[in-house]
Design an enzyme around this catalytic site. Sequence first.
Site, PDB file in Angstrom:
ATOM      1  N   SER A 185       0.847  -1.197   0.000  1.00 13.49           N
ATOM      2  CA  SER A 185       0.000   0.000   0.000  1.00 13.49           C
ATOM      3  C   SER A 185       0.877   1.240   0.000  1.00 13.49           C
ATOM      4  CB  SER A 185      -0.911   0.012   1.234  1.00 13.49           C
ATOM      5  OG  SER A 185      -1.974  -0.864   1.025  1.00 13.49           O
ATOM      6  N   ASN A 187       0.144   4.214   1.089  1.00 10.86           N
ATOM      7  CA  ASN A 187      -0.256   5.268   2.034  1.00 10.86           C
ATOM      8  C   ASN A 187       0.270   5.097   3.453  1.00 10.86           C
ATOM      9  OD1 ASN A 187      -1.842   6.612   0.022  1.00 10.86           O
ATOM     10  ND2 ASN A 187      -3.331   4.954   0.238  1.00 10.86           N
ATOM     11  N   LYS A 221       0.916  -9.488  -1.382  1.00 11.04           N
ATOM     12  CA  LYS A 221       0.319  -8.506  -2.304  1.00 11.04           C
ATOM     13  C   LYS A 221       1.376  -7.489  -2.702  1.00 11.04           C
ATOM     14  CE  LYS A 221      -3.766  -5.602  -2.932  1.00 11.04           C
ATOM     15  NZ  LYS A 221      -5.116  -5.325  -2.438  1.00 11.04           N
TER      16      LYS A 221
HETATM   17  C1  LIG Z   1     -10.568   3.024  -1.148  1.00  8.10           C
HETATM   18  C2  LIG Z   1      -9.600   1.879  -1.287  1.00  8.10           C
HETATM   19  C3  LIG Z   1      -9.040   1.294  -0.150  1.00  8.10           C
HETATM   20  C4  LIG Z   1      -8.143   0.239  -0.272  1.00  8.10           C
HETATM   21  N1  LIG Z   1      -7.622  -0.333   0.860  1.00  8.10           N
HETATM   22  C5  LIG Z   1      -6.783  -1.393   0.744  1.00  8.10           C
HETATM   23  C6  LIG Z   1      -6.280  -2.027   1.895  1.00  8.10           C
HETATM   24  O1  LIG Z   1      -6.595  -1.677   3.037  1.00  8.10           O
HETATM   25  N2  LIG Z   1      -5.418  -3.067   1.724  1.00  8.10           N
HETATM   26  C7  LIG Z   1      -5.052  -3.518   0.478  1.00  8.10           C
HETATM   27  O2  LIG Z   1      -4.293  -4.467   0.384  1.00  8.10           O
HETATM   28  N3  LIG Z   1      -5.532  -2.940  -0.636  1.00  8.10           N
HETATM   29  C8  LIG Z   1      -6.392  -1.905  -0.531  1.00  8.10           C
HETATM   30  N4  LIG Z   1      -6.891  -1.312  -1.653  1.00  8.10           N
HETATM   31  C9  LIG Z   1      -6.464  -1.819  -2.982  1.00  8.10           C
HETATM   32  C10 LIG Z   1      -7.484  -2.812  -3.572  1.00  8.10           C
HETATM   33  O3  LIG Z   1      -7.589  -3.960  -2.789  1.00  8.10           O
HETATM   34  C11 LIG Z   1      -7.077  -3.223  -4.993  1.00  8.10           C
HETATM   35  O4  LIG Z   1      -5.922  -4.014  -4.919  1.00  8.10           O
HETATM   36  C12 LIG Z   1      -6.804  -2.035  -5.896  1.00  8.10           C
HETATM   37  O5  LIG Z   1      -7.753  -1.016  -5.684  1.00  8.10           O
HETATM   38  C13 LIG Z   1      -6.812  -2.414  -7.374  1.00  8.10           C
HETATM   39  O6  LIG Z   1      -8.044  -3.000  -7.744  1.00  8.10           O
HETATM   40  P1  LIG Z   1      -9.255  -2.149  -8.407  1.00  8.10           P
HETATM   41  O7  LIG Z   1      -8.679  -1.408  -9.583  1.00  8.10           O
HETATM   42  O8  LIG Z   1     -10.261  -3.206  -8.776  1.00  8.10           O
HETATM   43  O9  LIG Z   1      -9.760  -1.236  -7.361  1.00  8.10           O
HETATM   44  C14 LIG Z   1      -7.797  -0.243  -1.561  1.00  8.10           C
HETATM   45  C15 LIG Z   1      -8.354   0.341  -2.692  1.00  8.10           C
HETATM   46  C16 LIG Z   1      -9.260   1.381  -2.579  1.00  8.10           C
HETATM   47  C17 LIG Z   1      -9.850   1.983  -3.824  1.00  8.10           C
END
Ligand SMILES: Cc1cc2nc3c(=O)[nH]c(=O)nc-3n(C[C@H](O)[C@H](O)[C@H](O)COP(=O)(O)O)c2cc1C
Length: 336
Positions: A185, A187, A221
Site C-alpha cells: 500500500s 499510504n 500482495k
Molecule cells: C478506497 C480503497 C481502499 C483500499 N484499501 C486497501 C487495503 O486496506 N489493503 C489492500 O491491500 N488494498 C487496498 N486497496 C487496494 C485494492 O484492494 C485493490 O488491490 C486495488 O484497488 C486495485 O483493484 P481495483 O482497480 O479493482 O480497485 C484499496 C483500494 C481502494 C480503492
Amino acid sequence: MKNGYELFVRPLLFSLDPETAHHVTMRLLGGASHFDVALHAIRSFQPPAKPKTLFGLKFPNPIGLAAGLDKNGVALSAWAALGFGFIEIGTVTAKAQPGNPKPRIFRLPAQQALINRLGFNNDGAKVVAERLHRLRDSGRWPAVPVGINIGKSRATPLEQARDDYLCSFRLLRDFADYIALNVSSPNTPGLRELQEPQRLSELLHAVGCEAGATPKPVVVKISPDLSDAELRPILAVCEENGVAGIIATNTTLDHSSIPPQLDQAGGLSGAPLREKSTSFVREIAARSTIPIIASGGICDAHSAHEKFQAGAQLIQLYTGLVYRGPQLLREIMDKL
Ligand SMILES: Cc1cc2nc3c(=O)[nH]c(=O)nc-3n(C[C@H](O)[C@H](O)[C@H](O)COP(=O)(O)O)c2cc1C
C-alpha cells in the site's frame, strides 16, 4: 446499457461524498449480515457457480472481494450472499488506527477510477478477531474462503515491522483460510520497503515459523510500481519461502493518465491501473509457477477475461464494484 445499480443506486451513493457513501453501504451490508431474510434477498444477485480449487481451498467461483472494502470484517455473510467466491478483509494492523485526515477518497468517474490515501484506518487485530469470533459463534460464517490481509501499524517503525505483522497473524490466523501480507500500500510511509528481498525474506520466514500444526496459505500482495529488476528477486524470495500466491496488484502511484486538475495524492485504482496490473500478471506467470490473484482495473467481463488470459487463477474487485455494482459478478461469470 446501464444495469439496475448504475441506474438507481449509484446516483444516490454518488450524491454523497465517497467516504460517507462507503459507510452507508457498509452499514447496510453489515446490518443485512445479521438477518437470514435479508441475506436470502441479496442472494438474487448471485452468479452461477464455477468451482475452483487453489492452494487447498475450494472457491465456488474465481471472483473475490479485494482488500480495503471491508477492512474490519463487518459484512462477511452479505458478501458471500452477493456471490463472491472469496472475501478478503483488511488491511488489519496490530494497533487500531484512524488513518489519514479526511478527505481521503476521491472519485474520478470519467476515468472509472478512485484515488485513496486512507492509510489503513481499521479497528486493530484484537477487535477484528473478537468480531470474527462472534460471527463464527452465530452460525453465519460464510461458506466461501475468507482471506485476512494484514499490514504494518503506522506507529511501528519499519525495523519492528516483523513483530507487528506477527501480532496480527497470531490473533487472526484461526479465522483465516489464507493470510495476505500487504507490503505494497502506498499510504503507509515505508511499507513498500518491505518488498526489498532481504526484508521480505525475513518477514516470510518469521510468519512461516509461526505456522503451527495446520499452516495457512500465505499470499503476498505486491505493488504495480515495481521495476522488472525489482520484481524478479521478489518472486525468487516468494518461491524459496513457499508462498501460496501473489496478489498482483495494489494501487499505483503513477498518475500520468490523470488530468492534473483532478489529481490527488494517494493510490490510483480502477480502469487506469488495468493495463499495468495485467502486465504484472503476465510477467509473473512467465517467470514463476506461483498462483496469481489478479487485482486492478477489472470493470467488465472483458477486463476480467484479460486477467485470466494473462495467467491469473483468481481475480478480485474493488473499484469496478463501486462503479458497476454487484451485477458485475454475474456479467463476468456469464462470459467466463
Ligand atoms: C478506497 C480503497 C481502499 C483500499 N484499501 C486497501 C487495503 O486496506 N489493503 C489492500 O491491500 N488494498 C487496498 N486497496 C487496494 C485494492 O484492494 C485493490 O488491490 C486495488 O484497488 C486495485 O483493484 P481495483 O482497480 O479493482 O480497485 C484499496 C483500494 C481502494 C480503492
